[in-house]
Design an enzyme around this catalytic site. Structure first.
Site, PDB file in Angstrom:
ATOM      1  N   LYS A 163       5.159   4.180  -1.165  1.00 13.50           N
ATOM      2  CA  LYS A 163       5.415   5.513  -1.704  1.00 13.50           C
ATOM      3  C   LYS A 163       6.778   6.048  -1.279  1.00 13.50           C
ATOM      4  O   LYS A 163       7.299   6.982  -1.906  1.00 13.50           O
ATOM      5  CB  LYS A 163       4.292   6.459  -1.280  1.00 13.50           C
ATOM      6  CG  LYS A 163       2.958   6.116  -1.946  1.00 13.50           C
ATOM      7  CD  LYS A 163       1.793   6.906  -1.374  1.00 13.50           C
ATOM      8  CE  LYS A 163       0.478   6.471  -2.027  1.00 13.50           C
ATOM      9  NZ  LYS A 163      -0.713   7.089  -1.410  1.00 13.50           N
TER      10      LYS A 163
ATOM     11  N   GLY B  36       0.816  -1.201   0.000  1.00 16.32           N
ATOM     12  CA  GLY B  36       0.000   0.000   0.000  1.00 16.32           C
ATOM     13  C   GLY B  36       0.852   1.254   0.000  1.00 16.32           C
ATOM     14  O   GLY B  36       1.918   1.326  -0.610  1.00 16.32           O
ATOM     15  N   SER B  37       0.383   2.272   0.707  1.00 13.53           N
ATOM     16  CA  SER B  37       1.017   3.590   0.647  1.00 13.53           C
ATOM     17  C   SER B  37       2.414   3.631   1.250  1.00 13.53           C
ATOM     18  O   SER B  37       3.147   4.593   1.010  1.00 13.53           O
ATOM     19  CB  SER B  37       0.120   4.620   1.326  1.00 13.53           C
ATOM     20  OG  SER B  37      -1.065   4.808   0.582  1.00 13.53           O
ATOM     21  N   THR B  38       2.804   2.625   2.041  1.00 14.05           N
ATOM     22  CA  THR B  38       4.181   2.630   2.550  1.00 14.05           C
ATOM     23  C   THR B  38       5.180   2.494   1.401  1.00 14.05           C
ATOM     24  O   THR B  38       6.332   2.913   1.523  1.00 14.05           O
ATOM     25  CB  THR B  38       4.406   1.505   3.573  1.00 14.05           C
ATOM     26  OG1 THR B  38       4.149   0.235   2.966  1.00 14.05           O
ATOM     27  CG2 THR B  38       3.512   1.687   4.787  1.00 14.05           C
TER      28      THR B  38
END
Length: 485
Positions: free
Chosen positions: A219, A215-217
Site C-alpha cells: 500500500k 500484502g499491505s506493505t
C-alpha cells in the site's frame, strides 16, 4: 659416410620439428580441452594450493582457510557461518561456490588479473598472487540483531542505507553452516544431501531469492501512485470508498479488519490498513499508472544484482480491474523479495529516490590496497519529492498511533507499514507477517536505515499476523543497531 650423417641429422631435425608441432598442438590448440578434462586435477590443486582471501564485515574477516596438508590443501572455514551464510554463500571443493564466494571468486582465489602488477608474467609462469579480500557494506550489529530476532522463526530481513543503497543486513532463517560443505570427504556429501532434503530449505536465501505476496506493505506503492496521479490531494479528506467494496465486474466483495474504513481518509486508511480504500485507489489510478509506479520502485526489473542476482519482484502488467484492485493491496500476482520492500521503504525515506542496493564496498589485495570500489550509483526517481514527504508523514503515523507502535524508538523518528500476506489455495495458508520501515535519529539530518521483515507461517493472532506484534520488533532491533553504531 658424410651422406649418412646428413640423413641422420635431417631425420633428427624432423623428429625435433614433430615434437615442437605436437607440443604446440597440446599447449595451444588442445589446451582448452585438456584444461576442461575432469581427469586434469592441476587446476584444482593450484586453486586450493594457497589460502583463499577473506570476506570482511566491519573490518573483520568472517571467513578463513584451514591447511589440511592434503593434495587439495586449503579448505574454507567460516566464523559464525549461519549468521553470514546468505551473504558469503559457500566455497566447496565438491559443489563449487555461491553468492559472494562465487561472484568474487576471482579476487578471493587470486586469479583476478587486477591483483597482480604483472598479469602476463603470471600467465607465463602459471603462478598466481595471494587471494584478495572482499569488504562488504554490512553492519555487524544490524546483521546480528536481525539474526537473533528471527531465531526460531522462518523468514528474512533486509536492511539498506536509503541515501546510498548500501546493504546493512541480509539475513534468512533457518540458516546453515557453510563449513560443512567446504572439504571433499564423505561428510560433505552427507551434509549436502541432508541440507537439500530439509523441508525448511536452509540454503534458500529468502532475503533475495524468495518472493512473497507483500500484502499491505504494498500500500506504500499504491499510495505513492495515487498521490503522484492526483487521485488523492488531501491526506485528511474523505475518500469515496465503500466498505465492503465490490470488485469491479464481479460479485466478490472485499472487507477490512478495521470497522471504520468506509470513505476513510488516506491518512486513516493507511494507518489502519483499509483494504477497500486501497483496492479502489488502485482501480482509480488505473493499470498504466500502477505499473509505472511499481516499476519505478524496482518491480519487474530482471537484472538486479548486488553483485549476485536477486529474484525479480513482479507487478502484473495485464490485469482486469478486479485483479488490479487485489494487486494494489499486495495480493493476486504481486510478488516481492524482502530486499525489494526495503527499497520501497528507502525510497520514501530518501525523498522519493531509489538507490540501487549493493553489498560490496570494495575489493583489496592481500596487503590492503584497493583493487576496485563500488563508486557512485545513479538514483531513480520513484515518486515526486512532495509525495515522499507525505508518505513519510503517513508512515510515521503508523508507528506513533497505528498498527506499528512496536517499532517506535526513543530518540528517533520511525516510519513503518505493517502487512498481512495471504497465500495458498483459497488463502488457506497462514498469513505472512510483514513490516517495512525507516528510522532517523533526532540528531541526524537524514534517515540512516530502511528495513523489511517477513515472517512465514506466523501465529494466528491478528495483531501478530499484521506484522505489528511479530515483525515490527525485529525491525526495531535492526534499526536501533544501526542508529547506535
Amino acid at each position: 659416410m658424410t651422406r649418412h650423417i646428413r640423413h641422420a641429422a635431417a631425420f633428427c631435425a624432423l623428429l625435433l620439428a614433430a615434437l615442437l608441432v605436437n607440443a604446440a598442438r597440446v599447449q595451444v590448440v588442445r589446451s582448452a580441452s585438456y584444461d576442461d578434462n575432469p581427469a586434469n586435477r592441476r587446476a584444482a590443486i593450484a586453486r586450493y594450493g594457497q589460502p583463499r582471501g577473506d570476506i570482511l564485515v566491519g573490518g573483520a574477516p568472517v571467513t578463513g582457510s584451514r591447511d589440511t596438508r592434503e593434495q587439495l590443501r586449503h579448505e574454507r572455514t567460516y566464523r559464525e557461518g549461519p549468521l553470514y551464510a546468505p551473504v558469503t554463500g559457500f566455497s566447496s571443493q565438491v559443489y563449487g561456490t555461491t553468492f559472494l564466494e562465487h561472484t568474487e571468486d576471482g579476487v578471493l582465489s587470486g586469479t583476478d588479473p587486477l591483483l597482480s602488477p604483472f598479469p602476463l608474467w603470471n600467465d607465463f609462469t602459471r603462478s598466481r598472487p595471494p587471494g584478495g579480500n572482499v569488504v562488504t557494506t554490512l553492519n555487524a550489529r544490524a546483521q546480528r540483531a536481525a539474526y537473533q530476532g528471527l531465531a526460531g522463526r522462518k523468514g528474512a530481513v533486509a536492511a539498506v542505507e536509503p541515501t546510498t543503497g548500501r546493504i546493512l543486513a541480509l539475513v534468512t532463517a533457518p540458516s546453515y553452516d557453510p563449513s560443512v560443505l567446504s572439504g571433499n570427504g564423505p561428510g560433505v556429501t552427507e551434509a549436502w544431501a541432508r541440507l537439500n532434503a530439509d523441508p525448511d530449505r536452509p540454503m534458500l536465501n529468502r532475503a533475495v531469492r524468495q518472493t512473497y505476496p507483500p500484502g499491505s506493505t504494498f500500500k506504500v506503492v499504491t499510495a505513492a501512485a495515487a498521490l503522484d496521479a492526483g487521485v488523492v490531494r488531501d491526506l485528511d479528506a474523505a475518500t469515496d470508498s465503500p466498505a465492503p467494496y465490490r470488485l469491479p465486474g464481479t460479485t466478490t466483495t472485499l472487507t477490512n479488519g478495521w470497522e471504520k474504513c468506509a470513505d476513510a481518509s488516506l491518512r486513516d486508511a493507511f494507518m489502519w490498513s483499509c483494504n477497500t480504500v486501497f483496492a479502489k485507489l488502485g482501480v482509480d489510478v488505473g493499470l498504466t499508472g500502477m505499473v509505472a509506479t511499481a516499476e519505478a520502485f524496482g518491480f519487474n526489473a530482471a537484472d538486479l544484482r548486488i553483485p549476485f542476482s536477486v529474484s525479480q519482484s513482479t507487478f502484473d502488467t495485464s490485469l482486469d480491474r478486479a485483479q488490479l484492485a487485489l494487486s494494489s493491496i499486495g495480493q493476486y500476482n504481486t510478488r516481492a523479495t524482502p530486499l525489494q520492500m526495503a527499497m520501497v521503504a528507502a525510497a520514501v525515506a530518501n525523498g522519493g529516490q531509489v538507490r540501487p542496493p549493493y553489498l560490496v564496498e570494495r575489493t583489496t589485495r592481500s596487503g590492503g590496497s584497493t583493487v576496485a570500489s563500488a563508486g557512485a550509483r545513479p538514483a531513480r526517481q520513484a515518486m515526486y519529492p512532495s509525495t515522499a514527504r507525505r508518505l513519510r508523514a503517513l508512515m510515521t503515523d503508523v508507528v506513533r498511533r497505528g498498527t506499528g507502535t512496536n517499532a517506535a524508538i526513543r530518540g528517533a523518528t520511525v516510519g513503518g507499514k505493517t502487512g498481512t500476506a495471504q497465500h495458498g489455495i483459497g488463502n488457506a495458508g497462514k498469513p505472512y507477517a510483514w513490516f517495512v520501515s525507516w528510522a532517523q535519529a533526532d540528531r541526524e539530518l537524514e534517515p540512516k536505515v530502511a528495513v523489511a521483515v517477513v515472517v512465514e507461517d506466523s501465529a494466528a493472532n491478528r495483531r501478530d499476523i499484521t506484522g505489528g506484534g511479530l515483525a515490527a520488533p525485529i525491525a526495531r532491533a535492526v534499526m536501533e543497531a544501526v542508529l547506535t553504531s
